[in-house]
Motif scaffolding. Structure first.
Motif, PDB file in Angstrom:
ATOM      1  N   UNK A 146       0.831  -1.193   0.000  1.00  0.00           N
ATOM      2  CA  UNK A 146       0.000   0.000   0.000  1.00  0.00           C
ATOM      3  C   UNK A 146       0.873   1.254   0.000  1.00  0.00           C
ATOM      4  N   UNK A 147       0.455   2.240  -0.775  1.00  0.00           N
ATOM      5  CA  UNK A 147       1.182   3.514  -0.877  1.00  0.00           C
ATOM      6  C   UNK A 147       2.620   3.302  -1.360  1.00  0.00           C
ATOM      7  N   UNK A 148       2.815   2.262  -2.188  1.00  0.00           N
ATOM      8  CA  UNK A 148       4.154   1.980  -2.744  1.00  0.00           C
ATOM      9  C   UNK A 148       4.680   3.179  -3.522  1.00  0.00           C
ATOM     10  N   UNK A 149       3.765   3.972  -4.078  1.00  0.00           N
ATOM     11  CA  UNK A 149       4.172   5.122  -4.890  1.00  0.00           C
ATOM     12  C   UNK A 149       4.808   6.232  -4.057  1.00  0.00           C
ATOM     13  N   UNK A 150       4.666   6.160  -2.713  1.00  0.00           N
ATOM     14  CA  UNK A 150       5.330   7.159  -1.862  1.00  0.00           C
ATOM     15  C   UNK A 150       6.337   6.489  -0.926  1.00  0.00           C
ATOM     16  N   UNK A 182       2.800   8.234 -15.556  1.00  0.00           N
ATOM     17  CA  UNK A 182       3.236   6.955 -16.128  1.00  0.00           C
ATOM     18  C   UNK A 182       4.730   6.657 -16.037  1.00  0.00           C
ATOM     19  N   UNK A 183       5.574   7.623 -16.299  1.00  0.00           N
ATOM     20  CA  UNK A 183       7.010   7.332 -16.254  1.00  0.00           C
ATOM     21  C   UNK A 183       7.437   6.899 -14.851  1.00  0.00           C
ATOM     22  N   UNK A 184       6.906   7.571 -13.842  1.00  0.00           N
ATOM     23  CA  UNK A 184       7.249   7.218 -12.456  1.00  0.00           C
ATOM     24  C   UNK A 184       6.756   5.815 -12.117  1.00  0.00           C
ATOM     25  N   UNK A 185       5.525   5.531 -12.511  1.00  0.00           N
ATOM     26  CA  UNK A 185       4.954   4.233 -12.154  1.00  0.00           C
ATOM     27  C   UNK A 185       5.675   3.100 -12.898  1.00  0.00           C
ATOM     28  N   UNK A 186       6.006   3.353 -14.164  1.00  0.00           N
ATOM     29  CA  UNK A 186       6.766   2.371 -14.936  1.00  0.00           C
ATOM     30  C   UNK A 186       8.097   2.059 -14.268  1.00  0.00           C
ATOM     31  N   UNK A 187       8.753   3.103 -13.780  1.00  0.00           N
ATOM     32  CA  UNK A 187      10.046   2.908 -13.104  1.00  0.00           C
ATOM     33  C   UNK A 187       9.875   2.091 -11.817  1.00  0.00           C
ATOM     34  N   UNK A 209      -6.870   9.471  -9.579  1.00  0.00           N
ATOM     35  CA  UNK A 209      -6.993  10.847  -9.076  1.00  0.00           C
ATOM     36  C   UNK A 209      -6.536  11.901 -10.086  1.00  0.00           C
ATOM     37  N   UNK A 210      -5.570  11.583 -10.914  1.00  0.00           N
ATOM     38  CA  UNK A 210      -5.141  12.491 -11.997  1.00  0.00           C
ATOM     39  C   UNK A 210      -5.737  12.072 -13.347  1.00  0.00           C
ATOM     40  N   UNK A 211      -6.595  11.061 -13.350  1.00  0.00           N
ATOM     41  CA  UNK A 211      -7.089  10.535 -14.627  1.00  0.00           C
ATOM     42  C   UNK A 211      -6.045   9.699 -15.339  1.00  0.00           C
ATOM     43  N   UNK A 212      -5.086   9.150 -14.590  1.00  0.00           N
ATOM     44  CA  UNK A 212      -3.959   8.424 -15.203  1.00  0.00           C
ATOM     45  C   UNK A 212      -3.927   6.938 -14.847  1.00  0.00           C
ATOM     46  N   UNK A 213      -5.009   6.418 -14.269  1.00  0.00           N
ATOM     47  CA  UNK A 213      -4.957   5.015 -13.817  1.00  0.00           C
ATOM     48  C   UNK A 213      -4.713   4.050 -14.975  1.00  0.00           C
ATOM     49  N   UNK A 219       1.888   1.694 -18.538  1.00  0.00           N
ATOM     50  CA  UNK A 219       3.332   1.908 -18.309  1.00  0.00           C
ATOM     51  C   UNK A 219       3.887   0.779 -17.448  1.00  0.00           C
ATOM     52  N   UNK A 220       3.099   0.326 -16.482  1.00  0.00           N
ATOM     53  CA  UNK A 220       3.505  -0.797 -15.638  1.00  0.00           C
ATOM     54  C   UNK A 220       3.682  -2.073 -16.455  1.00  0.00           C
ATOM     55  N   UNK A 221       2.743  -2.316 -17.375  1.00  0.00           N
ATOM     56  CA  UNK A 221       2.850  -3.503 -18.240  1.00  0.00           C
ATOM     57  C   UNK A 221       4.107  -3.433 -19.100  1.00  0.00           C
ATOM     58  N   UNK A 222       4.358  -2.255 -19.649  1.00  0.00           N
ATOM     59  CA  UNK A 222       5.557  -2.105 -20.498  1.00  0.00           C
ATOM     60  C   UNK A 222       6.837  -2.331 -19.684  1.00  0.00           C
ATOM     61  N   UNK A 223       6.765  -2.043 -18.380  1.00  0.00           N
ATOM     62  CA  UNK A 223       7.947  -2.182 -17.521  1.00  0.00           C
ATOM     63  C   UNK A 223       8.073  -3.591 -16.941  1.00  0.00           C
ATOM     64  N   UNK A 224       7.127  -4.481 -17.310  1.00  0.00           N
ATOM     65  CA  UNK A 224       7.279  -5.874 -16.881  1.00  0.00           C
ATOM     66  C   UNK A 224       6.199  -6.428 -15.977  1.00  0.00           C
ATOM     67  N   UNK A 225       5.139  -5.668 -15.688  1.00  0.00           N
ATOM     68  CA  UNK A 225       4.042  -6.230 -14.887  1.00  0.00           C
ATOM     69  C   UNK A 225       3.342  -7.320 -15.687  1.00  0.00           C
ATOM     70  N   UNK A 226       2.760  -8.276 -14.969  1.00  0.00           N
ATOM     71  CA  UNK A 226       2.087  -9.420 -15.602  1.00  0.00           C
ATOM     72  C   UNK A 226       0.577  -9.296 -15.523  1.00  0.00           C
ATOM     73  N   UNK A 227       0.112  -8.447 -14.630  1.00  0.00           N
ATOM     74  CA  UNK A 227      -1.310  -8.428 -14.304  1.00  0.00           C
ATOM     75  C   UNK A 227      -1.738  -6.997 -13.999  1.00  0.00           C
TER      76      UNK A 227
END
Length: 402
Positions: A146-150, A182-187, A209-213, A219-227
Motif C-alpha cells: 500500500x502507498x508503494x508510490x510514496x 506513467x514514467x514514475x509508475x513504470x520505473x 486521481x489524476x485521470x492516469x490510472x 506503463x507498468x505492463x511495459x515495464x514488466x508487470x504481468x497483471x
C-alpha cells in the motif's frame, strides 16, 4: 483484431467487488456480489476479488458464495497483515483456487500516521502473515504494498524480498493516492520486476486521481508487470481504479503495438456494466470511454456527414465490438446531410427551398442542448409530409457499417 504469435497475455484481476464496492454509495449485497462475480468471470477475468472477509459478515458471506460458484477463474480475498484476517479469509473460502491477498504498509507516512509502527515491524508482519497463510495450505499468496508510490527503495526492497522469501507468489504495487504519472509508475514496476524471480507475478493497482490510472497501468505492463487490477466502469475509492473496459479496449486495438493482449470478451462488458449500475444506482455518464451514453453518438453535422458516408471517418473504436450501437442524434449542430438521409427514406422529392425550410424549423432553431433520436424526427417529418408509407431508413453501406 488479432494477436501476434509472440503476444504476451496480460492477466486481469477484477476488484470491482472490493475496491469498487468500498467506495461511497457502491455497497452490494452478497447475492448481488455473486451475480457480478459470475458476470466478470464470464467476461474472461483471471481472478475476481470477492471482498474483505474480516471486515463484515456480509463480505464473509459474499466470499463463501463466490468461492463455491466460480468454475473458470480464481477468487481473491483482501486481508490486513494479521493472522486473524487470514484465518477468516480461509474459513470463508477455503484454500483451493483462493488467492489470499494481504496489504503491507509501504510508506513512512502510513507507518507513522495510520499504523503507528516502525519499518521493521511492518516487514516482520509480512514475514509472519505470509508464512501463516502458506502453513494453512494457501498456494496463491499476494502481498499488496500500500502507498508503494510514496515509498523508497529500501523499504520497498525489504518488504518485497521478505514477502517472496516467506512464500508470496505475487507482489502488487499500489499507487494508493493516484499520485504518480506513467514514467514514475513504470520505473517503480521495473524496479520490483528486477528484484523478484520471474515466477513471481507483478501486478498493478492504480487509482485515477489524476485521470492516469489506465496510462499508469499500461506503463507498468511495459515495464514488466504481468497483471492489472481493474474495476468495471472504473469504480473505486475517490476517483476510482483502472477501468476494465478501457484496458481491454486498448489491448485489443493496440495489441500489435504493445505485443500484449487480454482474454476479456469485449461484447459482453456493457451488459455487465449496466447490471452493476442498476445494483448501485449509478447514473450512466454521457462521455465515458466505451460505456458513455454518447460514446458512439454524434449530433454534429460534419461528423454525421462523414459517418453516413463511412463510419470509419469518425469511429476508430467501433460500437459493435462492444455490443453497442452508434447513435446519430438531431440537434442544432446537425447539418443538412442527416436531413437529406431521412428525406431519402421517406421518398420525399423536395425542392431546395422546401429542404431549407424543414432544416430551419427542425434543426437550426432548436434550443441549446436539445437533441433527439433520428427516429423521432423521422416520424415527425413523415406526419408533416403526409407520408403514410414510410420506407425503412436507408442503411449505412454494409461494408462500412461494422
Amino acid at each position: 483484431m488479432h494477436h501476434q504469435a509472440t503476444s504476451k497475455r496480460v492477466r486481469v484481476f477484477d476488484t470491482t467487488l472490493r475496491d469498487g464496492e468500498q467506495a461511497p454509495a457502491n455497497g452490494m449485497t452478497p447475492d448481488q456480489k455473486l451475480e457480478m462475480a459470475l458476470r466478470v468471470e464470464a467476461l474472461g477475468a483471471d481472478c475476481v476479488e470477492a471482498g474483505f472477509p474480516a471486515s463484515s459478515p456480509s463480505d464473509f458471506e459474499a466470499t463463501r458464495k463466490i468461492s463455491r460458484a466460480l468454475t473458470k477463474c480464481r477468487f481473491a480475498t483482501f486481508s490486513r497483515t494479521r493472522r486473524e484476517d487470514i484465518d477468516l479469509a480461509v474459513e470463508a473460502g477455503g484454500t483451493e483456487n483462493h488467492e489470499v491477498q494481504m496489504v503491507a504498509t509501504g510508506s513512512d507516512i502510513h507507518l507513522k500516521y495510520k499504523r503507528g509502527i516502525s519499518r521493521a515491524e511492518a516487514v516482520s508482519e509480512v514475514s509472519t502473515t505470509v508464512s501463516h497463510a502458506a502453513a494453512l495450505g494457501v498456494t496463491h499468496i499476494s502481498v499488496g504494498i500500500e502507498d508503494a508510490s510514496r515509498s523508497d527503495d529500501q523499504l520497498l526492497k525489504d518488504l518485497t524480498e521478505t514477502a517472496v522469501s516467506s512464500g508470496a507468489t505475487c507482489i502488487i504495487l499500489a499507487d494508493t493516492t493516484g499520485c504518480m504519472v506513467p514514467q514514475e509508475y513504470g520505473e517503480l514496476i521495473g524496479k520490483i520486476r528486477s528484484w523478484v524471480p520471474d515466477a513471481v507475478r507483478v501486478s498493478t493497482h492504480c487509482h485515477d486521481d489524476f485521470g492516469l490510472s489506465l496510462a499508469n497501468a499500461l506503463a507498468g505492463l511495459e515495464a514488466g508487470a504481468d497483471e492489472v487490477q481493474v474495476t468495471l466502469g472504473g469504480i473505486g475509492e475517490r476517483a476510482g481504479n483502472t477501468p476494465l473496459e478501457e484496458l481491454a479496449a486498448v489491448l485489443s486495438y493496440k495489441s500489435d503495438f504493445y505485443g500484449m493482449h487480454t482474454d476479456i470478451g469485449l461484447d459482453g462488458m456493457y451488459e455487465a456494466y449496466t447490471a452493476l449500475r442498476k445494483m448501485i444506482a449509478l447514473a450512466e455518464p454521457r462521455n465515458k470511454p466505451v460505456f458513455g451514453t454518447y460514446a458512439f453518438g454524434t449530433v454534429a453535422g460534419i461528423h454525421q456527414q462523414g459517418i453516413l458516408s463511412n463510419p470509419a471517418t469518425y469511429e476508430y473504436v467501433e460500437p459493435a465490438v462492444f455490443g453497442r450501437e452508434r447513435s446519430l442524434l438531431i440537434g442544432r449542430h446537425s447539418g443538412r446531410s442527416i436531413l437529406r438521409h431521412l428525406l431519402e427514406g421517406l421518398g420525399a422529392g423536395l425542392t431546395e427551398t422546401e429542404i431549407d425550410d424543414l432544416y430551419r424549423r427542425h434543426i437550426a432553431e432548436r434550443r441549446g442542448s436539445d437533441c433527439e433520436d433520428l427516429e423521432v424526427l423521422r416520424q415527425r417529418l413523415a406526419l408533416e409530409l403526409g407520408r403514410r408509407e414510410v420506407h425503412p431508413l436507408p442503411e449505412l453501406k454494409p461494408e462500412l457499417a461494422g
